[in-house]
Design an enzyme around this catalytic site. Structure first.
Site, mmCIF file in Angstrom:
data_model
loop_
_atom_site.group_PDB
_atom_site.id
_atom_site.type_symbol
_atom_site.label_atom_id
_atom_site.label_comp_id
_atom_site.label_asym_id
_atom_site.label_seq_id
_atom_site.Cartn_x
_atom_site.Cartn_y
_atom_site.Cartn_z
ATOM 1 C CE LYS A 1 -3.306 -1.047 0.478
ATOM 2 N NZ LYS A 1 -4.637 -0.802 1.071
ATOM 3 C CB SER B 1 -8.708 -5.416 2.678
ATOM 4 O OG SER B 1 -9.747 -4.453 2.737
ATOM 5 C CG HIS C 1 -14.225 -0.858 4.345
ATOM 6 N ND1 HIS C 1 -13.621 -2.042 4.002
ATOM 7 C CD2 HIS C 1 -13.223 0.054 4.403
ATOM 8 C CE1 HIS C 1 -12.316 -1.865 3.852
ATOM 9 N NE2 HIS C 1 -12.040 -0.602 4.086
HETATM 10 N N1 COA Z 1 -12.575 -1.087 8.481
HETATM 11 C C1 COA Z 1 -11.783 -2.024 7.978
HETATM 12 N N2 COA Z 1 -10.663 -1.772 7.314
HETATM 13 C C2 COA Z 1 -10.351 -0.501 7.129
HETATM 14 C C3 COA Z 1 -11.116 0.550 7.604
HETATM 15 C C4 COA Z 1 -12.287 0.216 8.320
HETATM 16 N N3 COA Z 1 -13.089 1.144 8.819
HETATM 17 N N4 COA Z 1 -10.542 1.705 7.273
HETATM 18 C C5 COA Z 1 -9.443 1.397 6.604
HETATM 19 N N5 COA Z 1 -9.322 0.056 6.515
HETATM 20 C C6 COA Z 1 -8.237 -0.689 5.924
HETATM 21 C C7 COA Z 1 -8.475 -1.185 4.530
HETATM 22 O O1 COA Z 1 -9.082 -2.457 4.545
HETATM 23 C C8 COA Z 1 -7.076 -1.237 3.983
HETATM 24 O O2 COA Z 1 -6.481 -2.437 4.355
HETATM 25 P P1 COA Z 1 -5.296 -3.076 3.500
HETATM 26 O O3 COA Z 1 -4.148 -2.090 3.552
HETATM 27 O O4 COA Z 1 -5.012 -4.326 4.184
HETATM 28 O O5 COA Z 1 -5.808 -3.236 2.084
HETATM 29 C C9 COA Z 1 -6.366 -0.078 4.708
HETATM 30 O O6 COA Z 1 -7.153 0.190 5.838
HETATM 31 C C10 COA Z 1 -6.299 1.219 3.960
HETATM 32 O O7 COA Z 1 -7.090 1.096 2.852
HETATM 33 P P2 COA Z 1 -7.873 2.172 2.050
HETATM 34 O O8 COA Z 1 -8.645 3.054 2.936
HETATM 35 O O9 COA Z 1 -8.632 1.433 1.031
HETATM 36 O O10 COA Z 1 -6.698 3.003 1.490
HETATM 37 P P3 COA Z 1 -5.668 2.579 0.379
HETATM 38 O O11 COA Z 1 -4.365 3.090 0.831
HETATM 39 O O12 COA Z 1 -5.752 1.182 -0.043
HETATM 40 O O13 COA Z 1 -6.190 3.414 -0.880
HETATM 41 C C11 COA Z 1 -6.891 5.336 -2.041
HETATM 42 C C12 COA Z 1 -6.446 4.746 -0.749
HETATM 43 C C13 COA Z 1 -7.178 4.302 -3.135
HETATM 44 C C14 COA Z 1 -8.187 6.083 -1.733
HETATM 45 C C15 COA Z 1 -5.781 6.310 -2.433
HETATM 46 O O14 COA Z 1 -4.596 5.593 -2.737
HETATM 47 C C16 COA Z 1 -6.188 7.167 -3.587
HETATM 48 O O15 COA Z 1 -6.864 8.161 -3.383
HETATM 49 N N6 COA Z 1 -5.786 6.735 -4.822
HETATM 50 C C17 COA Z 1 -6.095 7.471 -6.034
HETATM 51 C C18 COA Z 1 -4.976 8.453 -6.392
HETATM 52 C C19 COA Z 1 -5.093 9.692 -5.524
HETATM 53 O O16 COA Z 1 -6.047 10.442 -5.632
HETATM 54 N N7 COA Z 1 -4.091 9.861 -4.631
HETATM 55 C C20 COA Z 1 -4.108 10.898 -3.615
HETATM 56 C C21 COA Z 1 -3.537 12.221 -4.033
HETATM 57 S S1 COA Z 1 -2.037 12.162 -4.916
#
Ligand code: COA
Length: 158
Positions: free
Chosen positions: A42, A129, A18
């Site tokens: 999650k 993560s 990240h």
């Molecule tokens: N390096 C390391 N890890 C990375 C990465 C990178 N460059 N890019 C993505 N990842 C990993 C993260 O560590 C995470 O790992 P995990 O699944 O083991 O925790 C995974 O990829 C995806 O994580 P993240 O990018 O944080 O996405 P998420 O699915 O956890 O959350 C939100 C995404 C929170 C942004 C999304 O759910 C959201 O927008 N929530 C709010 C409600 C909303 O607006 N929804 C959308 C419209 S309805």
């Protein structure tokens, strides 16, 4: 003109993958708000406050970066702060489908807010993560994969 983007995610915890995305995105955007948001599917290890603090500690030498959290929609947050770009990282083809679907949902809510995708560097492709947390639980040294403040917190949670 100051170009502001938000970088939303779970960041449970933030990793060097990240951090790499943030540093590269700073070549494109003047200011970035890293937004700790909620993925309802999650269960998190760290509280929102802990995740925010770890990100602040990890990026304290970058005044162009600030950190916030929301329990609502990321698009609503972007509207509130006047950001019209949303940063996301892509590691592999498997990320694409999920990102494509989320992007479509976000565009449906507000088509003025563009998602901009940065490809992960190959050395960070395998990091997530969850992988970090699994490695720590298995006694693997992750100090090269996460910022120092995150490493300290992970050891405290063991
Ligand atoms: N390096 C390391 N890890 C990375 C990465 C990178 N460059 N890019 C993505 N990842 C990993 C993260 O560590 C995470 O790992 P995990 O699944 O083991 O925790 C995974 O990829 C995806 O994580 P993240 O990018 O944080 O996405 P998420 O699915 O956890 O959350 C939100 C995404 C929170 C942004 C999304 O759910 C959201 O927008 N929530 C709010 C409600 C909303 O607006 N929804 C959308 C419209 S309805």
């Amino acid at each position: 003109m100051n170009v502001l983007a938000i970088y939303p995610g779970s960041f449970d915890p933030i990793t060097n993958g990240h951090i790499d995305i943030v540093k590269r995105a700073l070549r494109v955007f003047d200011k970035i708000i890293i937004l700790v948001a909620v993925n309802p599917g999650k269960k998190y290890l760290f509280s929102v406050e802990e995740r925010v603090q770890m990100i602040k500690d990890s990026l304290k030498e970058y005044p162009q970066v600030s950190v916030d959290s929301t329990s609502g929609l990321t698009v609503h947050y972007a509207q509130k702060v006047g950001a019209n770009a949303m940063i996301r990282g892509l590691r592999a083809a498997t990320d694409f489908e999920y990102e494509f679907q989320m992007n479509n949902a976000n565009v449906f809510i507000d088509k003025q807010i563009e998602s901009i995708f940065f490809m992960a560097k190959h050395e960070f492709m395998f990091i997530s993560s969850s992988t970090i947390k699994e490695m720590v639980a298995g006694g693997i040294d992750v100090s090269k994969l996460v910022p120092a403040p995150v490493y300290t917190m992970l050891k405290e949670h063991q």
